[in-house]
Design an enzyme around this catalytic site. Structure first.
Site, PDB file in Angstrom:
ATOM      1  CG  HIS A 197      -1.843   1.169   1.329  1.00 47.76           C
ATOM      2  ND1 HIS A 197      -3.169   1.010   1.674  1.00 47.76           N
ATOM      3  CD2 HIS A 197      -1.670   2.509   1.131  1.00 47.76           C
ATOM      4  CE1 HIS A 197      -3.773   2.196   1.674  1.00 47.76           C
ATOM      5  NE2 HIS A 197      -2.871   3.130   1.354  1.00 47.76           N
ATOM      6  CG  HIS A 229      -0.921   7.067  -1.132  1.00 47.43           C
ATOM      7  ND1 HIS A 229      -2.187   7.155  -1.660  1.00 47.43           N
ATOM      8  CD2 HIS A 229      -1.048   6.419   0.050  1.00 47.43           C
ATOM      9  CE1 HIS A 229      -3.043   6.593  -0.818  1.00 47.43           C
ATOM     10  NE2 HIS A 229      -2.381   6.133   0.229  1.00 47.43           N
ATOM     11  CE  LYS A 246      -7.901   1.985  -0.194  1.00 54.80           C
ATOM     12  NZ  LYS A 246      -6.826   2.948  -0.031  1.00 54.80           N
ATOM     13  CG  HIS A 279      -9.844   4.414   3.708  1.00 49.97           C
ATOM     14  ND1 HIS A 279      -8.640   5.080   3.719  1.00 49.97           N
ATOM     15  CD2 HIS A 279     -10.539   4.897   4.765  1.00 49.97           C
ATOM     16  CE1 HIS A 279      -8.609   5.927   4.744  1.00 49.97           C
ATOM     17  NE2 HIS A 279      -9.758   5.838   5.391  1.00 49.97           N
ATOM     18  CG  HIS A 283      -4.660   2.316   6.009  1.00 51.36           C
ATOM     19  ND1 HIS A 283      -6.008   2.267   6.237  1.00 51.36           N
ATOM     20  CD2 HIS A 283      -4.498   3.046   4.874  1.00 51.36           C
ATOM     21  CE1 HIS A 283      -6.629   2.928   5.280  1.00 51.36           C
ATOM     22  NE2 HIS A 283      -5.737   3.399   4.434  1.00 51.36           N
ATOM     23  CG  ASP A 336      -1.457   4.940   4.071  1.00 50.46           C
ATOM     24  OD1 ASP A 336      -1.629   5.250   2.881  1.00 50.46           O
ATOM     25  OD2 ASP A 336      -2.144   5.408   4.993  1.00 50.46           O
ATOM     26  CB  ALA A 387      -4.773  12.769   6.165  1.00 51.70           C
TER      27      ALA A 387
HETATM   28  C1  NCD Z   1      -3.536   9.112   2.009  1.00 48.45           C
HETATM   29  C2  NCD Z   1      -3.164  10.134   0.932  1.00 48.45           C
HETATM   30  O1  NCD Z   1      -2.619  11.174   1.283  1.00 48.45           O
HETATM   31  O2  NCD Z   1      -3.385   9.869  -0.247  1.00 48.45           O
HETATM   32  N1  NCD Z   1      -3.459   9.741   3.286  1.00 48.45           N
HETATM   33  C3  NCD Z   1      -3.311   9.135   4.470  1.00 48.45           C
HETATM   34  O3  NCD Z   1      -3.355   9.818   5.500  1.00 48.45           O
HETATM   35  N2  NCD Z   1      -3.098   7.847   4.569  1.00 48.45           N
HETATM   36  C4  NCD Z   1      -4.878   8.551   1.719  1.00 48.45           C
HETATM   37  C5  NCD Z   1      -5.201   7.305   2.485  1.00 48.45           C
HETATM   38  O4  NCD Z   1      -4.593   6.251   2.291  1.00 48.45           O
HETATM   39  O5  NCD Z   1      -6.107   7.359   3.330  1.00 48.45           O
HETATM   40 ZN    ZN Z   2      -3.223   5.091   1.742  1.00 49.65          ZN
END
Ligand code: NCD
Ligand code: ZN
Length: 345
Positions: free
Chosen positions: A13, A15, A99, A136, A174, A247, A263
């Site tokens: 996982h 980004h 997802k 999620h 997560h 994450d 976040a």
């Molecule tokens: C993630 C993001 O910034 O894309 N942020 C996070 O706090 N984990 C999105 C997510 O996975 O919830």
């Molecule tokens: Zn994430």
């Protein structure tokens, strides 16, 4: 010097974003991981197999030559997603998972799912073909306290979904609570969870006690200490239902250090060092490989990586880079608040 050799890890996982951010962060993951599940919450999101194909090309172009790295693509489930497209993407090998973001749950989730009934045809098809749904797991009901949103999601969404589709393969992404860990443990098949590095290290005090610290803010938000301990127990148990999904979610510093900060915690730079510390602290270094390199492939029905990496424990702590520079500004790297003695050789 103490060393530990394990199969090369995967990140289930992460980004990667797009454009300049992608070009800045991809190598932090590809340096240490052989594969990663790439989250689809771009603006606009990666919805179709064609979107995933072009995003995959941009990722491959951003990985430095010499890094052996395979991006595993995901599709962002919307109420308009076409089951035939999902199946074609999966069968072609281009798409690994779908997802599910409840609409409004987190960063760029506005196009997510409001009414689960509307996506049932897609989920039924996925159950038939053995394709994984990454979830999620937070409700978005504003009347539910943010610290309870995961537990309420299990009750309101996950349990009914599981009852309707026992064959659907689900990864609760997560997990941050004892409730999440207990739920996954209660399921004897088709259910697993990713755990992030940072949720094994911080509880909610890191965000809120003695000042507000936006670089520890992510979603799902870190919970009480008892939950952190439950997550540590799950990660270090060797239980095949739990595996690493960092994450790691980069945001430019000004977008975190402001009145309404984004976040996301960026940990790709030092995740393996942090994890070796955590597993050593728990007397479970012998379980690290299961968590980072074996349990994930088993759930996704992929072979574990043949390549090995060696972790080394040094007397002098590693002075890891505190910022990842991008063409658009800096991203703060996760600070575990303890010295990092382990490095990847
Ligand atoms: C993630 C993001 O910034 O894309 N942020 C996070 O706090 N984990 C999105 C997510 O996975 O919830
Ligand atoms: Zn994430």
């Amino acid at each position: 010097m103490k060393t530990l050799t394990i199969r090369r890890p995967d990140d289930w996982h992460v980004h990667f974003r797009d454009g300049e951010m992608l070009r800045a962060v991809a190598s932090d993951t590809s340096a240490d991981f052989a594969r990663a599940i790439i989250m689809p919450n771009l603006v606009p999101p990666v919805v179709t197999t064609a979107d995933a194909a072009s995003y995959r090309e941009r990722i491959v172009a951003a990985v430095p030559p010499g890094h052996h790295f395979t991006p595993l693509m995901t599709l962002y489930l919307t109420e308009g997603t076409d089951a035939g497209d999902v199946e074609a993407g999966f069968r072609s090998g281009l798409v690994t998972a779908v997802k599910l973001y409840p609409a409004g749950a987190t960063t760029n989730s506005q196009s997510g799912v409001r009414d689960i009934d509307k996506v049932m045809p897609v989920l039924e098809r996925m159950a038939e073909i053995g394709m994984t749904l990454c979830v999620h797991g937070e409700v978005t009901d504003p009347s539910i306290d943010i610290f309870d949103r995961e537990a309420v999601f299990i009750e309101r969404v996950l349990q009914p979904l599981r009852a309707r589709l026992p064959e659907l393969r689900i990864v609760m992404e997560h997990v941050t609570t004892k409730d999440g860990v207990d739920y996954v443990r209660s399921q004897d098949r088709n259910t697993a969870a990713t755990l992030t590095t940072h949720h094994l290290i911080i509880n909610r005090n890191a965000i809120l006690a003695g000042g507000i610290r936006p670089h520890y803010y992510c979603l799902p938000v870190a919970k009480r200490e008892e939950h952190r301990l439950a997550l540590r127990g799950a990660a270090t148990s060797g239980d095949a239902r739990f595996f690493l999904g960092t994450d790691s979610a980069p945001h430019l510093d000004p977008l975190k250090e402001c009145a309404c900060g984004c976040a996301g915690i960026y940990s790709s730079v030092n995740t393996l060092s942090c994890l070796a510390h955590v597993f050593e602290e728990e007397g479970a270094l012998d379980k690290l490989e299961a968590f980072t390199s074996l349990n994930g492939p088993t759930f996704y029905r992929l072979a574990p990586n043949e390549a090995r990496v060696t972790l080394e424990r040094h007397e002098t702590p590693w002075d890891y880079p505190r910022k990842r520079a991008t063409a658009e500004g800096d991203v703060t790297v996760f600070d575990p608040m303890f010295p990092l003695h382990w490095t990847v050789a």
